[in-house]
Structures are given as C-alpha cells and as structure tokens.
Design an enzyme around this catalytic site. Structure first.
Site, PDB file in Angstrom:
ATOM      1  N   HIS A   1      45.203  45.159  29.482  1.00 25.58           N
ATOM      2  CA  HIS A   1      43.719  45.066  29.523  1.00 25.58           C
ATOM      3  C   HIS A   1      43.122  45.386  28.270  1.00 25.58           C
ATOM      4  O   HIS A   1      41.762  45.839  28.276  1.00 25.58           O
ATOM      5  CB  HIS A   1      43.171  45.470  30.704  1.00 25.58           C
TER       6      HIS A   1
ATOM      7  N   GLU B   1      36.251  45.009  42.508  1.00 15.99           N
ATOM      8  CA  GLU B   1      35.981  43.808  42.030  1.00 15.99           C
ATOM      9  C   GLU B   1      36.979  42.884  42.283  1.00 15.99           C
ATOM     10  O   GLU B   1      38.270  43.085  42.533  1.00 15.99           O
ATOM     11  CB  GLU B   1      35.908  43.751  40.549  1.00 15.99           C
TER      12      GLU B   1
ATOM     13  N   ARG C   1      27.343  49.758  21.268  1.00 16.64           N
ATOM     14  CA  ARG C   1      27.793  50.443  20.176  1.00 16.64           C
ATOM     15  C   ARG C   1      28.419  49.141  19.218  1.00 16.64           C
ATOM     16  O   ARG C   1      28.438  47.899  19.772  1.00 16.64           O
ATOM     17  CB  ARG C   1      28.971  51.312  20.248  1.00 16.64           C
TER      18      ARG C   1
ATOM     19  N   LYS D   1      29.406  51.538  35.143  1.00 16.06           N
ATOM     20  CA  LYS D   1      29.614  50.083  35.420  1.00 16.06           C
ATOM     21  C   LYS D   1      28.974  49.728  36.509  1.00 16.06           C
ATOM     22  O   LYS D   1      28.523  48.650  36.757  1.00 16.06           O
ATOM     23  CB  LYS D   1      31.230  49.827  35.699  1.00 16.06           C
TER      24      LYS D   1
HETATM   25  P1  ADP Z   1      37.341  48.550  30.311  1.00 15.38           P
HETATM   26  O1  ADP Z   1      35.662  48.709  30.293  1.00 15.38           O
HETATM   27  O2  ADP Z   1      38.001  49.677  30.882  1.00 15.38           O
HETATM   28  O3  ADP Z   1      37.855  48.144  29.002  1.00 15.38           O
HETATM   29  P2  ADP Z   1      36.713  46.055  31.603  1.00 15.38           P
HETATM   30  O4  ADP Z   1      35.901  46.044  32.605  1.00 15.38           O
HETATM   31  O5  ADP Z   1      36.128  45.742  30.056  1.00 15.38           O
HETATM   32  O6  ADP Z   1      37.490  47.359  31.548  1.00 15.38           O
HETATM   33  O7  ADP Z   1      37.995  45.148  31.596  1.00 15.38           O
HETATM   34  C1  ADP Z   1      38.994  45.195  30.646  1.00 15.38           C
HETATM   35  C2  ADP Z   1      39.865  43.861  31.031  1.00 15.38           C
HETATM   36  O8  ADP Z   1      40.619  43.811  32.195  1.00 15.38           O
HETATM   37  C3  ADP Z   1      39.116  42.498  30.850  1.00 15.38           C
HETATM   38  O9  ADP Z   1      38.747  42.062  29.592  1.00 15.38           O
HETATM   39  C4  ADP Z   1      39.714  41.476  31.706  1.00 15.38           C
HETATM   40  O10 ADP Z   1      41.082  41.130  31.002  1.00 15.38           O
HETATM   41  C5  ADP Z   1      40.371  42.458  32.647  1.00 15.38           C
HETATM   42  N1  ADP Z   1      39.613  42.327  33.883  1.00 15.38           N
HETATM   43  C6  ADP Z   1      38.534  43.216  34.393  1.00 15.38           C
HETATM   44  N2  ADP Z   1      38.000  43.093  35.410  1.00 15.38           N
HETATM   45  C7  ADP Z   1      38.700  41.653  35.743  1.00 15.38           C
HETATM   46  C8  ADP Z   1      38.466  41.027  37.066  1.00 15.38           C
HETATM   47  N3  ADP Z   1      37.840  41.293  38.042  1.00 15.38           N
HETATM   48  N4  ADP Z   1      39.422  39.859  37.189  1.00 15.38           N
HETATM   49  C9  ADP Z   1      40.162  39.836  36.388  1.00 15.38           C
HETATM   50  N5  ADP Z   1      40.509  40.328  35.143  1.00 15.38           N
HETATM   51  C10 ADP Z   1      39.711  41.480  34.867  1.00 15.38           C
END
Ligand code: ADP
Length: 650
Positions: A234, A199, A295, A116
């Site tokens: 999430h 973040e 993917r 990331k």
């Molecule tokens: P992973 O790669 O583990 O799936 P992501 O970065 O894709 O994690 O985030 C998964 C979910 O978490 C997002 O779809 C959102 O709902 C929540 N999320 C991630 N980052 C944030 C953020 N900075 N603020 C609010 N919600 C977040």
C-alpha cells in the site's frame, strides 16, 4: 523572498530543496545526524550543523534542537521536506511561536488534516464523497459491529496513519479481532495514537491524487492529477501523470473537488488531495476522498516535468507571502511523465535492506530524464531512515516515449552493496498490461509471479554467464571453436544458487542442458570484458553488462545484479550442503515482538514462529519447513542484527 533557509530533512529531498534555494539566491542551512556526517546534503548546503545521534527521535525529529539551530543560524524559514516533521503540527506551531516561517500550511490545518477521521468529517461536511466507513467509538465490540454492518472485506486504518503503516485489510469477520489488535499496536508504536477507523474495502481502485497550490491571499489552483496505483504494501512505487484511461470529465470533477477541499479548510502552500477511483466498471464515474497530504509529495517531480514548473520554488514564494506566480488558465500541461522509486529492499518480501554502497551508477540525466538521489559510493544505507534511495523520472511527448526512457534508465542503473527493487520496477514497466495503461492498486499483488525472477529468466541468465565465461573455459579445457567436443560439467555460482551445467561446443555456438535436461543453443554475438550479447535458442536476444568489482564478477541484466563465479564441481556439492542451513535468521534488523515456539516443539511448514518489529512494522516469520525446534536464541524485546540467529531446528 527570504534570504536564509534551513532544511529539516536529509537524502534526495534535502538536496532537491537546496538546489532550488541556491538558484533563487537563498542561503541554505543543512542539519544532519551523526550517521549522515558525510552525506551529500551536508556538503551541498552552504552551512551544516549536527543534530546528534542517528535515531530519528534524537535527530531529524528533534524539534527543540532544530529550532535551536534555526535561531542560532538566524534563518528566516524552515523547509521540512516530506516525512519526518513535515506533517507534525507541533513543529509548525513551534516555528510559528519563534516567528520562523514554516514552509507549509498553518499548524491548525496540518492538525486537522493529519487525522484521517477529522479530514473525513471535514470533507463530508463540504459534500466531498468519502469511502463508506465508520469512525468514532474505539470499543472493540462497537468497531466489530460496525465492520459487520459496512460489510466485509473492510480496511482498518490508524487515524493518525501514513505510509501504509498499521493499515489492516480484513476479509472476514473471524479475522477482525486479531487485525484490530495488530492495527492498534502498530498505530501506537508508529504514531503514538492507537485510534483507528474502518472503511469499506474497494476491490478494484486506482489511486489518483490532485496537486493543489494555495497562496496566503485566497488563490487556489490545481496542477492536474497523478496516478499512483502501482504500489506494494500500500505504498507507491511508480507514479505518473496524466492518469491513463480516465475520462476527462471525471478528472475535471476531481480537480474541482480538490480545489473545494483546499478552500474549505483554508489551505496554504503545496498540498495533495488523494482519491480512490472505482475502476470496477469500464468508464469510471465514481471517486472517493481518501486523505489530504499537507506537504510536498515524493512524486511531485512528475508534475514538474509536465508543467515545466518548480514546485519547491512555488512553495518558497508562497511561504514568503507572495502571490501564486500563475493563474489557473496560465498553468499548462504537456507530455507524459513517469517516476519509479528505487528502494533499498528485498524484491520478494519488500523488506527494507541496509548496507554499504560499493558501486553505484545511474543513467545519464537529460531533458527526458531526471535523477533525484543523494546516495554515493561508500555511503551506508542505514536502518534508521526510509529506504528510498533514488527516484528516476522520465518525460516523453506521450506515454510510450516516457516508458521507453524509464526502461532505459532502469536498465542503466547499477547499485551494489544493498538489495534494490530495480528488477521489479523494470518488469512492471515492461508488462503489457501496464504498458497499455490497464492496472489498479492490486497490480503487483496480482502479477507478482510474472514480475519476479522466473524459470525462463534462469535459463537466459545461465546462458549469459556461460556465454561470457565460455572464452576462459575453452582455453582452460583445451577446447577449440571448430571442434565439437564431448560434454563437460561446468560449476557455476550465480547469486546464492549453485549450478552444474553440462556444456559442449559446436563451431561458434555452444549447447547446454538445463536442470530439466532440455538442451539449449547459445550463439554469442558480442563478448567484451564489459558486455555480453547472446541469442538463445535462435530467438531470444539478450544483452548484459559485466562489472569486475574487488575480484567478483557481476552481471547486470534486466535491471538486476547477479554476482557470479565459476567453480569446481566438487566445491559446488559441498556448498549446496552447507547452504541448507537448519536455522532461522533475521531477514532484517529488528526487535523481537513475540515468540510463539519452545524447544522440542514440532512445527508445520508456514507456522508462526516469531514476530520481528522493524521500521515500525511487524513482520511474521514462519517455519520454512516442517520440523522440530532445537533452540530459540532470542527473547522478546531483544534487538537482533541482520542475519542474526533466531531459531535452530533439529
Ligand atoms: P496511508 O495514509 O497510510 O498511506 P492511505 O489511506 O493513503 O494510507 O491508503 C494507502 C493505499 O491503501 C491506497 O493508495 C490504496 O491503494 C489502499 N487503500 C486505502 N484505503 C482503501 C480502501 N478503502 N479500499 C481499497 N484500497 C484502499
């Protein structure tokens, strides 16, 4: 196009890929772990080879073994599906080294986007907006300082993360240190990399992602967006396209940004660029890049429904070096599609469930409904793999039509043997706010109370069960339909709950009193061996289906299954006593990661007792009530079975 393809995956996605390969005349090779010897993907493929023991590291993650089988069977390409090795750059590299086509982007691109922090850096450099945050030093004090500067609440994310694992949401500085340690521990265990980034937590966002496709000749197109905001832990559980109530101008900017992102990194194949859209204001204008998935996504089917394209076919064409079949202008969009993911999991805790399937039935597939599953009767949903067991994907000319089809598909779903989340999904798609397209990623958390089984549901449930077995009682008790009778207590067990229900009959209706002594009138409209329809209190009409299975009766109602039986009232009192067992058992198979209590210790309700680690996640088990610990029956590092005894209370 190549002639022979190995599918390095299992379950519904392996079957999905095999289906397209067969249609294109490509010979398919399946691989399987010993736990999957009788699985659908094994019999569906033209050839199938064992990888070894069920543990993923021994089977579906075993790069050496998979490459060896690929060479022995002389396949020209490997499709990794999603999960497992799909985003593993070492695997893509191993394929490249053996001159086997990896159906996906080049290993260098996977490596870059897999982290990331790297992905963020790359996007920032090409002016793609990213969520405000910090990445760099892993020193706890630097991270804590930066978190403070960004401003709480914040999110700690493993840089190598995925699937929501290890991610920690931290509301205030005092909780930061603990959360950081937990994130690092989970990241190390799930991804073998403890590094994290921070973040800013955006409180009101929608998860909107753009499907892109790139060929080896420099063409990049987008296939519109998907809204994946309905999540628990999430992780997505409902996805749809188009994203409701998003300004067209915003969508167009997101599509263009996704294409720019793909071009920047030299992308090839199917990819998804994930964004968070800030919906804290009515007409959203701001979106942020979150990550790129290199993917095929679980939810690719909704895109297929509205574009009429086969994304697996496109993947194979691109992998074979052919140009994209359509240009951007030729890709069209029609209608609305919604996917619900059926997980084997406990509805309230979202903890994965395991078990043997005793009965399984789906809605009839149609042009308006696709069912992607590989699960069949007598299969075992094991603890080794992802608990996603099926996807229901509905299509409609508009959103309300798609909603109607998905509701029906959920109602028709019958799964016995393992807990499933269909009831929760059904409640979401019935929810007025969701139906109007007003939701954000916090929807389930916010609405959990109304989505879960409630007191009102409980009354309707009792009425349905009483309505169905009333015929038998009337006979046994000598009741006649035309004679009002004195009240009789009827003992019932529904799921794990025991009821003693005072019932009396009055012509074609019957009356019963609930736990709060409120009287209800039930008119039975239909009563057959397999169906029950009632009208409760002159207004609510409810319909349920009945299944007889191995001497048990099961009511299917609102996409939930309720085993029930009538029983003696005395019986019921005894059972209730036995039901109040003074012990803590494991809600799932897992390894004990920490024990916080000792014998004779007094604990308050809600106090931390044990951490159980399962599916690479930590689950804190707390005291169900105030009491004193009699005995701790497990040690740190011990593997405990489902319902295994952990702690006895005095
Ligand atoms: P992973 O790669 O583990 O799936 P992501 O970065 O894709 O994690 O985030 C998964 C979910 O978490 C997002 O779809 C959102 O709902 C929540 N999320 C991630 N980052 C944030 C953020 N900075 N603020 C609010 N919600 C977040």
């Amino acid at each position: 196009m190549f002639h022979k393809l190995l599918i390095a995956n299992r379950g519904e996605i392996a079957c999905r890929i095999i289906r397209t390969a067969k249609r294109l005349g490509v010979t398919t090779v399946a691989v399987y772990s010993e736990a999957d010897r009788a699985a659908e993907h094994v019999s569906f493929a033209d050839e199938a080879y064992s990888l070894g023991a069920p543990m993923p590291s021994e089977s579906y993650l075993n790069i050496e073994k998979i490459i060896q089988i690929a060479k022995e069977t002389q396949v020209e390409a490997i499709h990794p599906g999603y999960g497992f090795l799909s985003e593993n750059p070492d695997f893509a590299e191993a394929c490249e080294a053996e001159k086997i086509i990896f159906v996906g982007p080049p290993s260098a691109v996977i490596r870059k986007m897999g982290l990331k922090n790297e992905a963020r850096r790359e996007m920032q450099a090409s002016k793609v907006p990213v969520v405000p945050g910090f990445m760099g030093s892993q020193s706890p004090s630097v991270l804590a300082d930066m978190a403070f500067k960004i401003g709480f609440p914040i999110v700690i994310k493993p840089v190598a993360g995925g699937g929501g694992k290890g991610m920690q949401f931290v509301s205030e500085p005092g909780l930061f240190e603990d959360a950081l340690r937990r994130a690092e521990r989970e990241a190390q265990s799930a991804f073998g990399n403890a590094d994290v980034l921070i973040e800013k937590y955006l409180p009101l966002v929608r998860h909107v992602e753009v499907q892109i496709f790139a060929d080896q000749h420099g063409s990049v197109v987008h296939l519109f967006e998907r809204d994946c905001s309905i999540q628990r832990r999430h992780q997505k559980i409902i996805e749809e396209t188009p994203a409701p109530h998003l300004p067209d101008e915003l969508k167009r900017r997101m599509w263009a940004t996704a294409i720019t992102s793909a071009k920047t990194i030299g992308y090839v194949g199917a990819g998804t660029v994930e964004f968070l859209v800030d919906v804290s204001i009515p007409n959203p204008t701001q979106f942020y890049f979150m990550e790129m998935n290199t993917r095929l996504q679980v939810e690719h089917v909704v895109t297929e429904m509205v574009t009429g394209l086969d994304l697996v076919e496109w993947q194979l064409l691109v992998a074979a070096g052919l140009p994209l079949p359509l240009s951007q202008d030729e890709i069209t969009f029609f209608g609305h599609a919604i996917e619900t993911r059926i997980y084997a999991e406990e509805e309230e805790t979202f903890l994965p469930a395991a078990g043997k399937i005793h009965h399984i039935r789906w809605s009839e597939p149609s042009p308006n409904l696709r069912i992607e599953t590989a699960l069949k009767k007598d299969d075992e949903v094991s603890v080794y793999y992802d608990p996603l067991i099926a996807k229901l994907i509905a299509f409609g000319r508009d959103r309300s039509e798609a909603l109607q089809h998905i509701s029906k598909a959920l109602i028709d779903t019958e799964v016995i043997g393992v807990a499933v989340n269909t009831g929760l999904l059904y409640q979401v798609v019935q929810h007025p706010e969701y139906q109007q397209g007003h939701f954000a990623t916090n929807f389930i958390e916010l609405q959990k109370k109304v989505l879960l089984f409630s007191h009102r549901d409980d009354i309707a449930l009792q009425a349905l069960v009483c309505g169905w077995i009333a015929g038998a009682w009337q006979k046994a008790m000598g009741w006649t339909v035309n004679h009002a009778n004195t009240e009789q207590n009827i003992g019932l067990q529904i799921l794990n709950k025991f009821y003693s229900i005072p019932v009396s009959f009055k012509r074609s209706e019957f009356l019963f009193r609930d736990e709060k002594s409120v009287q209800h009138t039930v008119a039975v409209e239909v009563r057959t061996p397999t169906d029950i329809s009632i009208v409760l209190d002159g207004q609510g009409a409810f319909h349920g289906k009945i299944l007889q299975l191995k001497g048990a009766s099961i009511l299917f109602w609102q996409a939930r299954a309720y085993p029930f039986r009538a029983q003696d009232v005395n019986d019921f009192e005894v059972a209730e006593e036995v039901g109040m067992a003074r012990e803590l058992t494991a809600p799932m198979v897992g390894v004990v990661a920490a024990v916080f209590v000792k014998p004779n210790q007094l604990v308050k309700k809600g106090e931390k007792l044990i951490i159980l680690e399962a599916m690479k996640m930590e689950h804190i088990l707390v005291a169900p009530y105030e009491g004193s610990i009699k005995k701790v029956t497990v040690q740190v590092g011990e593997l405990v079975p489902l319902h295994g005894l952990l702690i006895e209370f005095l």
